[in-house]
Each structure stands twice: as C-alpha cells, then as structure tokens.
Design a protein around this motif. Structure first.
Motif, PDB file in Angstrom:
ATOM      1  N   ARG A   1     -22.203  27.156   1.524  1.00 48.39           N
ATOM      2  CA  ARG A   1     -22.306  28.351   2.366  1.00 48.39           C
ATOM      3  C   ARG A   1     -20.919  28.954   2.582  1.00 48.39           C
ATOM      4  NH1 ARG A   1     -26.248  25.619   6.831  1.00 48.39           N
ATOM      5  NH2 ARG A   1     -28.233  25.999   5.771  1.00 48.39           N
ATOM      6  N   PRO A   2     -20.843  30.259   2.797  1.00 51.00           N
ATOM      7  CA  PRO A   2     -19.548  30.877   3.082  1.00 51.00           C
ATOM      8  C   PRO A   2     -18.905  30.259   4.325  1.00 51.00           C
ATOM      9  CG  PRO A   2     -21.224  32.540   2.636  1.00 51.00           C
ATOM     10  CD  PRO A   2     -21.937  31.240   2.765  1.00 51.00           C
ATOM     11  N   LYS A   3     -17.624  30.060   4.269  1.00 49.82           N
ATOM     12  CA  LYS A   3     -16.905  29.495   5.409  1.00 49.82           C
ATOM     13  C   LYS A   3     -16.884  30.470   6.572  1.00 49.82           C
ATOM     14  CE  LYS A   3     -15.716  25.712   3.221  1.00 49.82           C
ATOM     15  NZ  LYS A   3     -16.268  24.394   3.599  1.00 49.82           N
ATOM     16  N   ARG A   4     -17.020  29.920   7.779  1.00 54.46           N
ATOM     17  CA  ARG A   4     -17.058  30.778   8.961  1.00 54.46           C
ATOM     18  C   ARG A   4     -15.795  31.610   9.084  1.00 54.46           C
ATOM     19  NH1 ARG A   4     -17.426  27.921  14.721  1.00 54.46           N
ATOM     20  NH2 ARG A   4     -19.452  27.280  13.902  1.00 54.46           N
ATOM     21  N   ASP A   5     -14.653  31.038   8.732  1.00 50.92           N
ATOM     22  CA  ASP A   5     -13.397  31.733   8.955  1.00 50.92           C
ATOM     23  C   ASP A   5     -13.144  32.849   7.938  1.00 50.92           C
ATOM     24  OD1 ASP A   5     -12.985  30.192   6.759  1.00 50.92           O
ATOM     25  OD2 ASP A   5     -11.170  29.195   7.471  1.00 50.92           O
ATOM     26  N   ARG A   6     -14.039  33.018   6.957  1.00 54.20           N
ATOM     27  CA  ARG A   6     -13.873  34.103   6.001  1.00 54.20           C
ATOM     28  C   ARG A   6     -15.161  34.884   5.735  1.00 54.20           C
ATOM     29  NH1 ARG A   6     -15.590  32.112   1.009  1.00 54.20           N
ATOM     30  NH2 ARG A   6     -15.706  29.845   0.837  1.00 54.20           N
ATOM     31  N   LEU A   7     -16.215  34.600   6.467  1.00 47.62           N
ATOM     32  CA  LEU A   7     -17.479  35.320   6.297  1.00 47.62           C
ATOM     33  C   LEU A   7     -17.374  36.677   6.987  1.00 47.62           C
ATOM     34  CD1 LEU A   7     -20.471  35.140   5.307  1.00 47.62           C
ATOM     35  CD2 LEU A   7     -21.036  34.387   7.617  1.00 47.62           C
ATOM     36  N   THR A   8     -17.486  37.756   6.225  1.00 48.90           N
ATOM     37  CA  THR A   8     -17.386  39.090   6.798  1.00 48.90           C
ATOM     38  C   THR A   8     -18.722  39.507   7.408  1.00 48.90           C
ATOM     39  OG1 THR A   8     -18.060  40.227   4.768  1.00 48.90           O
ATOM     40  CG2 THR A   8     -15.708  39.703   5.021  1.00 48.90           C
ATOM     41  N   PHE A   9     -18.659  40.543   8.253  1.00 47.42           N
ATOM     42  CA  PHE A   9     -19.909  41.020   8.852  1.00 47.42           C
ATOM     43  C   PHE A   9     -20.834  41.578   7.781  1.00 47.42           C
ATOM     44  CE2 PHE A   9     -22.678  44.206  10.718  1.00 47.42           C
ATOM     45  CZ  PHE A   9     -23.273  43.461  11.725  1.00 47.42           C
ATOM     46  N   GLU A  10     -20.269  42.235   6.775  1.00 47.74           N
ATOM     47  CA  GLU A  10     -21.090  42.766   5.683  1.00 47.74           C
ATOM     48  C   GLU A  10     -21.860  41.631   5.003  1.00 47.74           C
ATOM     49  OE1 GLU A  10     -22.967  44.918   2.791  1.00 47.74           O
ATOM     50  OE2 GLU A  10     -21.924  45.674   4.570  1.00 47.74           O
ATOM     51  N   GLU A  11     -21.202  40.521   4.747  1.00 48.35           N
ATOM     52  CA  GLU A  11     -21.850  39.368   4.118  1.00 48.35           C
ATOM     53  C   GLU A  11     -22.891  38.759   5.052  1.00 48.35           C
ATOM     54  OE1 GLU A  11     -18.130  37.779   1.333  1.00 48.35           O
ATOM     55  OE2 GLU A  11     -18.281  37.177   3.440  1.00 48.35           O
ATOM     56  N   LEU A  12     -22.560  38.673   6.337  1.00 51.49           N
ATOM     57  CA  LEU A  12     -23.496  38.106   7.314  1.00 51.49           C
ATOM     58  C   LEU A  12     -24.732  38.981   7.443  1.00 51.49           C
ATOM     59  CD1 LEU A  12     -24.193  36.021   9.482  1.00 51.49           C
ATOM     60  CD2 LEU A  12     -22.933  37.424  11.133  1.00 51.49           C
ATOM     61  N   ALA A  13     -24.551  40.291   7.485  1.00 49.42           N
ATOM     62  CA  ALA A  13     -25.694  41.202   7.603  1.00 49.42           C
ATOM     63  C   ALA A  13     -26.626  41.058   6.402  1.00 49.42           C
ATOM     64  CB  ALA A  13     -25.200  42.648   7.720  1.00 49.42           C
ATOM     65  N   GLN A  14     -26.057  40.904   5.209  1.00 46.05           N
ATOM     66  CA  GLN A  14     -26.894  40.751   4.018  1.00 46.05           C
ATOM     67  C   GLN A  14     -27.617  39.407   4.024  1.00 46.05           C
ATOM     68  OE1 GLN A  14     -27.245  43.431   1.870  1.00 46.05           O
ATOM     69  NE2 GLN A  14     -29.015  42.186   1.289  1.00 46.05           N
ATOM     70  N   LEU A  15     -26.939  38.363   4.487  1.00 44.38           N
ATOM     71  CA  LEU A  15     -27.592  37.056   4.609  1.00 44.38           C
ATOM     72  C   LEU A  15     -28.772  37.138   5.576  1.00 44.38           C
ATOM     73  CD1 LEU A  15     -24.594  34.535   4.803  1.00 44.38           C
ATOM     74  CD2 LEU A  15     -26.281  34.713   2.968  1.00 44.38           C
ATOM     75  N   TYR A  16     -28.564  37.818   6.695  1.00 39.82           N
ATOM     76  CA  TYR A  16     -29.622  37.974   7.696  1.00 39.82           C
ATOM     77  C   TYR A  16     -30.824  38.696   7.105  1.00 39.82           C
ATOM     78  CZ  TYR A  16     -32.141  40.346  11.453  1.00 39.82           C
ATOM     79  OH  TYR A  16     -33.138  40.861  12.250  1.00 39.82           O
ATOM     80  N   LEU A  17     -30.571  39.774   6.382  1.00 42.66           N
ATOM     81  CA  LEU A  17     -31.670  40.543   5.793  1.00 42.66           C
ATOM     82  C   LEU A  17     -32.422  39.713   4.750  1.00 42.66           C
ATOM     83  CD1 LEU A  17     -29.942  44.026   5.354  1.00 42.66           C
ATOM     84  CD2 LEU A  17     -31.770  43.462   6.960  1.00 42.66           C
ATOM     85  N   ASP A  18     -31.692  39.013   3.892  1.00 44.55           N
ATOM     86  CA  ASP A  18     -32.316  38.267   2.795  1.00 44.55           C
ATOM     87  C   ASP A  18     -33.026  37.006   3.267  1.00 44.55           C
ATOM     88  OD1 ASP A  18     -31.396  40.149   1.022  1.00 44.55           O
ATOM     89  OD2 ASP A  18     -29.613  39.014   0.442  1.00 44.55           O
ATOM     90  N   GLN A  19     -32.418  36.299   4.218  1.00 37.22           N
ATOM     91  CA  GLN A  19     -32.938  34.984   4.598  1.00 37.22           C
ATOM     92  C   GLN A  19     -33.823  35.011   5.843  1.00 37.22           C
ATOM     93  OE1 GLN A  19     -29.704  32.145   4.861  1.00 37.22           O
ATOM     94  NE2 GLN A  19     -28.869  32.714   2.873  1.00 37.22           N
ATOM     95  N   TYR A  20     -33.735  36.054   6.635  1.00 34.79           N
ATOM     96  CA  TYR A  20     -34.527  36.107   7.866  1.00 34.79           C
ATOM     97  C   TYR A  20     -35.449  37.328   7.910  1.00 34.79           C
ATOM     98  CZ  TYR A  20     -35.807  36.262  12.804  1.00 34.79           C
ATOM     99  OH  TYR A  20     -36.515  36.300  13.967  1.00 34.79           O
TER     100      TYR A  20
END
Length: 461
Positions: free
Chosen positions: A98-117
């Motif tokens: 998984r992407p590391k917390r200290d380098r996970l951007t909001f853009e990446e997090l938003a896409q993860l949320y859309l795809d996985q949730y």
C-alpha cells in the motif's frame, strides 16, 4: 454458513441480512463469499499466517462480486492458499504494497476511496466523484495525512459562497472518505479532519410542486420545435413526470431494461446499480410513459433509450444532452446523465468563447424547478387523484428502513400499477388536448386577403 459450492447462482441468491455473514465453499476450505448488511458481496480467503494454533488468522478480500466470476475467484484463492502453505502471508504483502502514509497524496487517496469503497458499496458513487472534483483540484498533490480541519473549512467556505448545498454535500463525502481512510487495517491517515465539524450551511427542505398550469405549459412546451434542448432530453423529462422515477433512472434507461414493452403490462426493471440499497426495482409503465419511450426508441435503434452525443473537446471530455453540432466530432452515443437534464433546464451563461445557451425554463417562461421536482409533482398528483399514500411510497421506492422491511420482499407491483394508472388519468386531465399554435388560416377572396376569424364575425353579423 458452510457446506455449499460457490457458484454464480448461489452468489446471486444470497440476500443481505442485519448482520454480516460469510458462505464458505465446500470444495476449497478457506474460500468464501462475504455479504455485508448493505448487500455488498465480495470473495475472501481466511488462513493462518504460520503454523500452530497460535498463528494469527488473516482475512484477505480477493475482489467484489461482479468484478470477477466465482470460478476465477476460486482459482485465485487456490493459488494464494497454495502460497500460504509454503509460508507466504498474502494479507501482509498487500499491506506492505500500500502507498506509504507519509507520501500518499489526496489525489491518490480520493481515487482509492472511489475504487475500493464508493464504487463497491454505493449505487450513487458518481455523486461522490462529482463532489470530490473541487477538493481534488485544490489539494491535488498535498499529502493526505497533512490536511487539517482548517484546510477543509477554507475549502467549504469557498464552495459555499456560491453553492451552500454543494458545500454541505462535499463535507459529507469528505467525512466518509476520511473515516474510511483511517479505519484499522488501512490507516492511510491518522485522524479525520472533518470528524468534529458541524454542517456549515442551513438547507431549506425542497417543497417545489408544479401547478397544473405549469405542468400543462411544460408538457406541451417540451414538444416545441424551438426548444433549446434535444428531443431525448425532453422525452426523459416527460418520463419522470409520468413514472415518478428518479432523474438518473430516467436518463439511464436502457432498452433491455424494458420488460413486456409491447404487451399489456409494460415495465421498467431498474437494475441494482441505479437503485438505493442495491436491489432491483420494477416500475409499471402507463401509456404516457410508453409513448415517450416508443418515440425515443423509434428515433434510433440503440441500447440507450434517451441518448446523448459524447464529444472530445480540446481540454476535456464533455457529455452533452443536445444534438451533435457540425463543428465537433461525436465520439459515441451514450445514455443521458442526470446532470444533462439539469443543465438543459438551467441553460448556461457565456464563458470565454462559449456562447450563452438558453435553458428550457427560461424558454418557456417558468419559475425555477429541478428534474427531481417533477418526481415530487407526480407523487402529489397521484395522491390528489386518490392513490393511497403507502402505494405512492412504493412507486417512489422509499424504503422503510426497519427490520421488518429487511424480510418483507413483497414487490407491491399491483398497487404500483394502480398508482401509475391514476397518475396517467390525472395528467391527462391537466394537460388536455395539445394546443394549436398555428396562425389563423388565410383565404383569398379575389384581391382581398381575409382571415377566417374575420369571416366568421362577418357571417354572424
């Protein structure tokens, strides 16, 4: 639950229950289907990471049901469980990748949320995607874990300056996103910056119901040859008023979803992905609804009943509800969207090189209303015509939400059919006969041109 072979028919038959449960495969120990209270289903494996009773038990989600077939899921599970027998720990490896917390951007997090949730659990995930556009544009490369409550407040204030309701919706989506992101086993962020934030803008409950005069003006106005919208858009708006379906369900109607359309009991079978709580809903179609659909289908043989042209512009893909202009090349025919219906009613202001486009409301000289207001108007008309409240509620697909509703699967099709009939009768009383917008006929009497109306007056006198 165990002792059953996981097949497509078995998976399709699994119903949601108040508590989460798992059905285990009889042929492959450790492989199963998990069913959540929301109705979301996914293939999983469970195993011990190591040897002996003290080895920790791991659970790994393979994929959501629908994204992979049961046999393919079983094959994948067999491979992974085989690696476990050789000392591997697939769940730990997934966490490590998984992407590391200290380098996970909001853009990446938003896409993860859309795809996985969102896409897995919510039929309205497109709404989430839309409301996340402004946060993604503002925070794009920001580290997600560093976004604070002040950052959120500033964003909501910017949105609320012109769209207070949009700010509230954005706040709700962000709350869900950040809550999901900090759950145990995921922990993309340490805290939820929206957790203690109150809703910033007061909303007025929507109560707009069109008057009989407005309904008549709209119904026949949608047939105006000069209407600033495509014919599919006009027919989709009529379809909402004649059926009470949600705007997105009208816009997204596909030909295969019309059951018994040429018979005596035409129905619209709305698929689970366009219904709240992910279940199929049947809507009986009255003659007015059938007429709108029949005209739309005759226009062109296609999968979408109410279609739009989709274009590629220089900067972005733009989906429109109007006809294809000569200076742009259409990419494909696609179903209309709910936003296309709203845009057709609203029109658009001039911006840059883009010219102003008048909306349907302005063209017809009507006060503000939304596509969803047509649904409320139809329900009001049906109730006024004598339809029972609980029957109208069933046609509107408003859920009870209690435990009994979880077990009561009666579809109330007969009652909904009666409501559709009452709604048609009331609408016909309101709209009456189509107005004659033709000019008075001109007759020629030698060299004099005399309108017929004047001739009638002369004869009468």
């Amino acid at each position: 639950m165990s002792g059953q072979t996981i097949t497509k028919s078995l998976v399709d038959s699994l119903e949601k229950q108040p508590a989460e449960y798992t059905v285990w495969d009889a042929k492959l120990p450790g492989f199963g289907v998990r069913v959540r209270p929301t109705g979301a289903k996914s293939f999983i494996i469970v195993y011990r990471a190591g040897t002996g009773r003290t080895a920790p038990v791991r659970r790994l989600t393979l994929a959501a049901v629908g994204k992979i077939a049961p046999e393919a899921a079983r094959t994948q599970a067999k491979i992974l469980l085989g690696t476990v027998a050789n000392g591997a720990d697939p769940a730990a490896e997934k966490r490590a990748n998984r992407p590391k917390r200290d380098r996970l951007t909001f853009e990446e997090l938003a896409q993860l949320y859309l795809d996985q949730y969102a896409k897995v659990r919510k039929s309205s995930w497109k709404n989430d995607e839309g409301y996340l556009k402004k946060p993604r544009a503002k925070w794009n490369r920001r580290i997600a874990a560093e976004i604070t409550d002040d950052d959120v407040a500033e964003l909501l204030e910017d949105i609320g300056a012109t769209a207070p309701v949009g700010a509230n919706r954005t706040q709700s989506i962000l709350h869900t996103l950040f809550s999901w992101a900090k759950e145990p086993g995921r922990k993309h962020i340490p805290t939820n910056p929206v957790a203690d934030m109150r809703r910033r803008y007061q909303e007025t409950p929507r109560e707009r119901v069109l008057t009989d005069e407005e309904i008549r003006a709209l119904w026949w106005g949608l047939d105006d040859a000069d209407l600033p919208a495509s014919r599919p858009v006009a027919l989709a708006l009529k379809f909402i008023l004649a059926t009470m379906v949600r705007p997105g369900q009208s816009a997204g109607l596909l030909v295969p979803e019309l059951v018994g359309f040429t018979g005596e009991d035409p129905q619209y079978h709305i698929p689970k992905n366009r219904v709240k709580k992910r279940r199929e809903v049947i809507v009986p179609l009255n003659a007015l609804a059938v007429a709108s659909v029949r005209e739309a289908i005759v226009r062109e043989d296609r999968g979408a009943v109410f279609s739009s042209w989709s274009f590629r512009s220089d900067s972005d893909d733009v989906e429109r509800g109007d006809e294809s202009p000569s200076d742009r090349s259409p990419r494909q025919l696609a179903p209309l969207t709910r936003d296309a219906l709203s845009a057709a009613l609203n029109g658009r202001p001039a911006k840059g090189k883009r010219s102003v486009r008048k909306g349907i409301r302005e063209h017809l000289g009507m006060a503000h209303f939304t596509p969803h207001d047509l649904r409320r108007t139809a329900a009001t008309i049906a109730r006024r015509g004598g339809a029972k409240r609980e029957d109208v509620k069933a046609l509107l697909d408003h859920l009870e939400g209690d435990v009994t509703a979880t077990y009561d699967k009666y579809d109330m099709l007969a009652e909904k059919r009666l409501v559709a009939t009452i709604l048609e009768a009331e609408l016909r009383k309101i709209i009456g006969v189509k107005p004659n917008f033709c000019r008075p006929e001109i007759v020629f009497d030698r060299d004099n041109v005399v309108p017929i109306e004047e001739q009638k007056i002369a004869v009468a006198s």
